[in-house]
Design an enzyme around this catalytic site. Structure first.
Site, PDB file in Angstrom:
ATOM      1  N   THR A   1      58.342  71.197  42.115  1.00  0.00           N
ATOM      2  CA  THR A   1      58.389  71.252  43.388  1.00  0.00           C
ATOM      3  C   THR A   1      58.435  70.289  44.459  1.00  0.00           C
ATOM      4  O   THR A   1      58.915  69.993  45.414  1.00  0.00           O
ATOM      5  CB  THR A   1      56.747  71.028  44.074  1.00  0.00           C
ATOM      6  OG1 THR A   1      56.114  70.534  43.468  1.00  0.00           O
ATOM      7  CG2 THR A   1      55.977  71.656  43.409  1.00  0.00           C
TER       8      THR A   1
ATOM      9  N   SER B   1      60.628  54.511  33.456  1.00  0.00           N
ATOM     10  CA  SER B   1      61.866  53.550  34.261  1.00  0.00           C
ATOM     11  C   SER B   1      61.480  53.358  35.184  1.00  0.00           C
ATOM     12  O   SER B   1      61.387  52.845  36.409  1.00  0.00           O
ATOM     13  CB  SER B   1      63.079  53.974  34.234  1.00  0.00           C
ATOM     14  OG  SER B   1      62.669  56.092  34.890  1.00  0.00           O
TER      15      SER B   1
ATOM     16  N   ASP C   1      57.633  59.509  41.107  1.00  0.00           N
ATOM     17  CA  ASP C   1      57.712  58.732  39.991  1.00  0.00           C
ATOM     18  C   ASP C   1      57.570  57.236  40.697  1.00  0.00           C
ATOM     19  O   ASP C   1      56.488  56.570  40.013  1.00  0.00           O
ATOM     20  CB  ASP C   1      58.462  58.733  38.803  1.00  0.00           C
ATOM     21  CG  ASP C   1      58.291  59.979  37.769  1.00  0.00           C
ATOM     22  OD1 ASP C   1      57.544  60.734  38.471  1.00  0.00           O
ATOM     23  OD2 ASP C   1      59.838  59.947  37.605  1.00  0.00           O
TER      24      ASP C   1
ATOM     25  N   TYR D   1      67.614  71.775  34.540  1.00  0.00           N
ATOM     26  CA  TYR D   1      66.616  71.396  35.103  1.00  0.00           C
ATOM     27  C   TYR D   1      67.873  71.960  36.631  1.00  0.00           C
ATOM     28  O   TYR D   1      67.617  72.129  37.408  1.00  0.00           O
ATOM     29  CB  TYR D   1      67.061  69.478  35.648  1.00  0.00           C
ATOM     30  CG  TYR D   1      67.020  69.298  36.152  1.00  0.00           C
ATOM     31  CD1 TYR D   1      65.417  68.851  36.640  1.00  0.00           C
ATOM     32  CD2 TYR D   1      67.465  69.085  36.903  1.00  0.00           C
ATOM     33  CE1 TYR D   1      64.976  68.112  37.829  1.00  0.00           C
ATOM     34  CE2 TYR D   1      67.351  68.241  38.433  1.00  0.00           C
ATOM     35  CZ  TYR D   1      65.703  67.721  38.421  1.00  0.00           C
ATOM     36  OH  TYR D   1      65.402  67.095  40.070  1.00  0.00           O
TER      37      TYR D   1
END
Length: 384
Positions: free
Chosen positions: A36, A127, A171, A221
């Site tokens: 999303t 990361s 993230d 992706y």
């Protein structure tokens, strides 16, 4: 958890000086809201009790000297000559430095040490944790007066420019901004967010790592992203106010997309429904209704597997297998897909029994080790 004393001692061994600051920045899980983010939708992440640790001190010159404990390797470069390196791991630090330089902030030479206990390759965003830890540490070291949201944005841009991954903001945002005992309901369009309580009572979150990453991931992706963008273009022919799938409805898809592009219709409908599931999980958490939360996780997995088509046999097997146990309220694949982990809502007393039961079954079926990762939702980036 890695102790401050251990990091301090190791730092002194490597750099023959004391660290000025030690920063801890955690990995993350996402309860629900998959794919999303690049559709300007909603996500529901939180940080976990596994983190990247960065220790720093100033130098009297303009050299940058890095050491990664995982790789037992130094990397050094003059500040004036930083550039992406084929060595990989330094890019997450150098990309952050580059962003600070681009903003004309007063950065000079420094030593920086990296250690951590975020399992690599499990989709827990080590990361992003490293980028946030670096940004936070250099912010304190050089008195840059950057806010947490700005540090998260800098981490995202570092990943785009130096690591070459066009990631969303989730993230880094979860690593920098999480609050213990809560999830972040993050709006990926404008970065507004709310903290929602995460009170699991007798239940806990268990990740099961397939230890596989299928090569389909990167092209798939891009294909999914293109399908979503194609659907938006079709809708805009009639509804000019629609900027992304965030603004669209299933009725719009049925009228404008389904007659032209059936695949884009199915993929886009999943995104609209996944955004709704984020809202529904927030309501369930506020009501202490873990059963509904679990059902929505199972439904999300069905959509990711059968509609968005980003699962794989290993992930599907893990989710299908746990459905037989009433002690598990919900499970789904987590992350971009084609490998990585499932996230499971498990009764605490059943957690170890489940691991013992599943490991041999999975390993016999796929010839791969199944790694269980116990996680505790935790606070975001902090100075030790």
């Amino acid at each position: 958890m890695i102790s401050k004393e251990k990091i301090s001692t190791r730092y002194k061994e490597l750099f023959d000086s004391d660290a000025n600051h030690i920063v801890r920045s955690p990995g993350r899980i996402n309860i629900i809201g998959e794919h999303t983010d690049y559709n300007e939708g909603f996500v529901l992440p939180t940080a976990i009790d596994k983190a990247i640790y960065v220790a720093v001190s100033r130098r009297s010159d303009n050299m940058i000297r890095l050491y990664a404990e995982d790789f037992q390797t130094f990397y050094e470069t003059p500040l004036s000559a930083i550039h992406p390196t084929t060595e990989g791991w330094p890019n997450y630090v150098l990309g952050v430095v580059n962003q600070l330089v681009e903003r004309r902030l007063p950065v000079s030479g420094f030593n920086l040490y990296i250690d951590g206990d975020v399992p690599l390759g499990a989709g827990l965003s080590s990361s992003a944790a490293l980028e946030c830890a670096t940004g936070f540490a250099l912010n304190v070291l050089f008195d840059l007066e950057l806010g947490r949201v700005e540090i998260a944005k800098i981490g995202q841009l570092a990943e785009h420019t130096y690591a070459g991954v066009q990631c969303g903001i989730m993230d880094q945002f979860a690593s920098a901004m999480s609050k213990a005992g809560h999830v972040l309901r993050l709006d990926c369009r404008d970065l507004s967010f709310l903290y929602k309580p995460l009170e699991l009572g007798d239940y806990t979150i268990l990740l099961l790592n397939t230890n596989v990453k299928h090569s389909l991931a990167s092209t798939a992706y891009n294909d999914r992203r293109s399908a979503c963008e194609a659907a938006v273009r079709l809708i805009q022919q009639k509804h000019v106010e629609v900027n992304s799938l965030r603004d669209a409805t299933v009725t719009m898809l049925e009228e404008q997309v389904l007659p032209v592009d059936a695949d884009a219709f199915v993929k886009s409908r999943f995104i609209i429904e996944e955004n709704e599931r984020v809202e529904q999980v927030c309501v369930a958490l506020e009501n202490g209704d873990l059963e509904t939360m679990g059902e929505l996780m199972y439904r999300a997995h069905e959509g990711l597997s059968k509609e968005y088509d980003v699962s794989c046999p290993e992930l599907d097997f893990l989710v299908d297998y746990v459905r037989q146990f009433p002690e598990i309220l919900g499970a789904r694949m987590m992350g971009g897909g084609f490998g990585g982990c499932t996230i499971n809502l498990v009764h605490k007393r059943f957690e170890d029994l489940l691991i013992d039961r599943m490991k041999p079954v999975y390993e016999e079926k796929f010839g791969l080790e199944l790694t269980a990762i116990k996680v505790v939702p935790s606070a975001g980036t902090s100075l030790l």
